[in-house]
Design an enzyme around this catalytic site. Structure first.
Site, PDB file in Angstrom:
ATOM      1  N   PHE A 137      21.241  18.550  -2.989  1.00 22.76           N
ATOM      2  CA  PHE A 137      22.348  19.496  -3.062  1.00 22.76           C
ATOM      3  C   PHE A 137      23.040  19.459  -4.409  1.00 22.76           C
ATOM      4  CE2 PHE A 137      22.263  18.995   1.691  1.00 22.76           C
ATOM      5  CZ  PHE A 137      21.708  20.238   1.917  1.00 22.76           C
TER       6      PHE A 137
ATOM      7  N   HIS B  51      25.021  13.679   1.493  1.00 20.44           N
ATOM      8  CA  HIS B  51      25.773  14.846   1.012  1.00 20.44           C
ATOM      9  C   HIS B  51      26.000  15.763   2.211  1.00 20.44           C
ATOM     10  CE1 HIS B  51      26.645  17.460  -2.735  1.00 20.44           C
ATOM     11  NE2 HIS B  51      27.323  17.932  -1.699  1.00 20.44           N
ATOM     12  N   VAL B  52      27.191  15.700   2.764  1.00 19.99           N
ATOM     13  CA  VAL B  52      27.522  16.444   3.979  1.00 19.99           C
ATOM     14  C   VAL B  52      27.309  17.952   3.760  1.00 19.99           C
ATOM     15  CG1 VAL B  52      29.997  16.697   3.487  1.00 19.99           C
ATOM     16  CG2 VAL B  52      29.218  16.623   5.851  1.00 19.99           C
ATOM     17  N   HIS B  53      26.876  18.648   4.793  1.00 17.28           N
ATOM     18  CA  HIS B  53      26.690  20.098   4.730  1.00 17.28           C
ATOM     19  C   HIS B  53      26.687  20.677   6.137  1.00 17.28           C
ATOM     20  CE1 HIS B  53      22.736  18.202   4.976  1.00 17.28           C
ATOM     21  NE2 HIS B  53      22.307  19.292   5.598  1.00 17.28           N
ATOM     22  N   MET B  54      27.103  21.929   6.240  1.00 17.99           N
ATOM     23  CA  MET B  54      27.175  22.648   7.506  1.00 17.99           C
ATOM     24  C   MET B  54      25.997  23.612   7.594  1.00 17.99           C
ATOM     25  SD  MET B  54      29.035  23.597  10.291  1.00 17.99           S
ATOM     26  CE  MET B  54      30.792  23.355  10.011  1.00 17.99           C
TER      27      MET B  54
END
Length: 160
Positions: free
Chosen positions: A24, A116-119
């Protein structure tokens, strides 16, 4: 015999799972930046290179953070606002019957990118789960990423 041809998935199925850096973080400036359909001050919206279904988007903080707990208030607000914007744009573009929206934190929860946080925002239609996923662990995607990008980028911008 009919064939399902998806050469774009070859790098995914042959990958070792080891990357030089965060996909990301690299996507923001590298080759995959072309998949970004919207950029905000703290987050961006990108096409999933290996979609679960047609129209699969991801909302990602610009900053490399592993969880919502590490996010600032501005990042959290924009993450949700861009998820809403994605919902509206996908509704206009595809008229899905429903949407899956979710965050997978940690490998046991199904996270493919652990740090790496993601929605995920995945459009769904009645009957879209077909035999391919059940029998072969293969998904059938009926639209190219280029076509999807062209359809969504204008709609994402129009939500300002």
């Amino acid at each position: 015999m009919d064939r399902l041809w998806s050469p774009w998935r070859l790098p995914y199925v042959t990958a070792t799972g080891e990357t030089a850096g965060c996909v990301f973080c690299e996507a923001q400036h590298g080759e995959q930046a072309a998949l970004i359909v919207y950029r905000g001050p703290t987050c961006y919206v990108i096409l999933n290179l290996y979609p679960y279904n047609n129209g699969h988007l991801m909302v990602v903080p610009n900053r490399h953070i592993a969880s919502l707990a590490a996010a600032t208030t501005d990042e959290l607000c924009e993450l949700i606002e861009l998820t809403r914007r994605a919902e509206l744009a996908l509704g206009e573009a595809y008229n899905p019957h429903g949407l899956n929206m979710g965050i997978n934190l940690g490998k046991p929860a199904g996270a493919g990118v652990l740090d790496h946080v993601h929605m995920h925002v995945v459009p769904r239609w009645n009957g879209d789960t077909n035999f391919m996923s059940v029998l072969t662990d293969t998904r059938v995607i009926v639209q190219s990423l280029d076509e999807f990008y062209a359809l969504l980028v204008e709609r994402m911008q129009a939500k300002d």
